[in-house]
Design a protein around this motif. Sequence first.
Motif, mmCIF file in Angstrom:
data_model
loop_
_atom_site.group_PDB
_atom_site.id
_atom_site.type_symbol
_atom_site.label_atom_id
_atom_site.label_comp_id
_atom_site.label_asym_id
_atom_site.label_seq_id
_atom_site.Cartn_x
_atom_site.Cartn_y
_atom_site.Cartn_z
ATOM 1 N N TYR A 6 0.887 -1.168 -0.007
ATOM 2 C CA TYR A 6 -0.133 -0.084 0.014
ATOM 3 C C TYR A 6 0.935 1.196 -0.023
ATOM 4 C CZ TYR A 6 -3.272 3.454 1.835
ATOM 5 O OH TYR A 6 -4.180 4.653 1.770
ATOM 6 N N ASP A 55 -3.138 -2.722 -2.554
ATOM 7 C CA ASP A 55 -4.158 -2.556 -1.673
ATOM 8 C C ASP A 55 -4.884 -1.144 -1.833
ATOM 9 O OD1 ASP A 55 -6.223 -2.567 0.421
ATOM 10 O OD2 ASP A 55 -4.644 -2.467 2.192
ATOM 11 N N SER A 73 -3.431 1.339 -3.699
ATOM 12 C CA SER A 73 -2.476 2.598 -3.691
ATOM 13 C C SER A 73 -2.798 3.608 -4.554
ATOM 14 C CB SER A 73 -1.101 1.988 -4.156
ATOM 15 O OG SER A 73 -0.810 1.122 -3.216
ATOM 16 N N ASN A 75 -8.634 0.713 -0.781
ATOM 17 C CA ASN A 75 -7.693 0.471 0.337
ATOM 18 C C ASN A 75 -8.505 -0.478 1.484
ATOM 19 O OD1 ASN A 75 -6.357 1.621 3.658
ATOM 20 N ND2 ASN A 75 -5.365 0.416 2.242
#
Length: 324
Positions: free
Chosen positions: A10, A41, A43, A69
């Motif tokens: 992330y 996740d 980003s 996310n």
Amino acid sequence: MRLSVVVPVYNEEAVVLSFHARLAGVLDGVPCAWEICYVDDGSTDQTAEMIRHIMNADARVRLLQLSRNFGHQVALTAGMDHADGDAVITMDGDGQHPPELIPELLALYQKGYDLVLTQRRADKDAGLIKRLTSRGFYWLINRLSQTYILPDSADFRLMSREAVLGLRQVREQHRFLRGIVTWMGFSWAVVHFQAQPRLAGCSKYSSRKMLELAGNAVFSFSTVPLRLAIWMGFILLFFSATEVAWVLYLISVGRQAELVPGWTSLMLALLGIGGVQLVLLGLVGQYVGLIFQETKKRPLYFLKPQPRRGAAAETVEIEENLRV
Ligand code: UDP
Ligand code: MG
């Protein structure tokens, strides 16, 4: 055999390239086919583009992109849902989980363990507060939960295919994977490692996310908090019984004049009604706890995985490869 490595990332543009080079270097040294499955996740930086760049150069690299996310635990779950190796390793993408430990995890898998967990020794990066809260957390959770949760364990672990198939059946929303894996009950071994500083960038686990994870751990592995009211209620009822005994004693020895008028009935009503209410609340909590456990729909049991055929033979093969 085939190994899958699942790495949730992330906003890790600062580390993803150096991390990948380090991980691929280690994997090239292990005697099995491998794939790396990065889970982006949600980003908002260049992380996904960088992974696509890596993918173009190496077909063994895959990318799963979550639509937003969803958090570390869900990203790990998505990776394990899609990784199809005979063994699956999950690890952070920031270099804090040393890829150099992978051969050791694999050796224990070859010995027949379905789960190889890792335990952090001491995190030089973490401050005193993080260390104290972490210690307090594991102390508390292991008192409240019936499932043993390995203190200082990390989401850096190896799972056999059987264990991954088991974990895929656990679909609860509020997930604490470190608890779920030991709850599954497969054979496990532990490897220790020294926590390393991040390669670059900063932690993506805000205090809020950390608290949320701790809350998920406590509330999804224990219904004790729901039943606390019962015990408090019994304590109040005990006080009210003590008061009745005291009043009766004063009356029996002819000292009732010492009682302030109204005190007896007021205290009795307060303690008695309070106690009864708390006990009833705790009983409701007990039912809510049962409903909660039912709604999680965890599988009732898992079958013990049978010893992997040829595990011993593969061990010999590794030794020979190493000698070459
Ligand atoms: N991570 C993620 N989603 C999040 C937060 C973190 O996928 O919402 C990833 C992150 O990129 C890293 C791993 O989970 O690979 C562990 O996070 P981090 O290093 O920030 O946590 P810390 O090590 O500080 O506890
Ligand atoms: Mg980290």
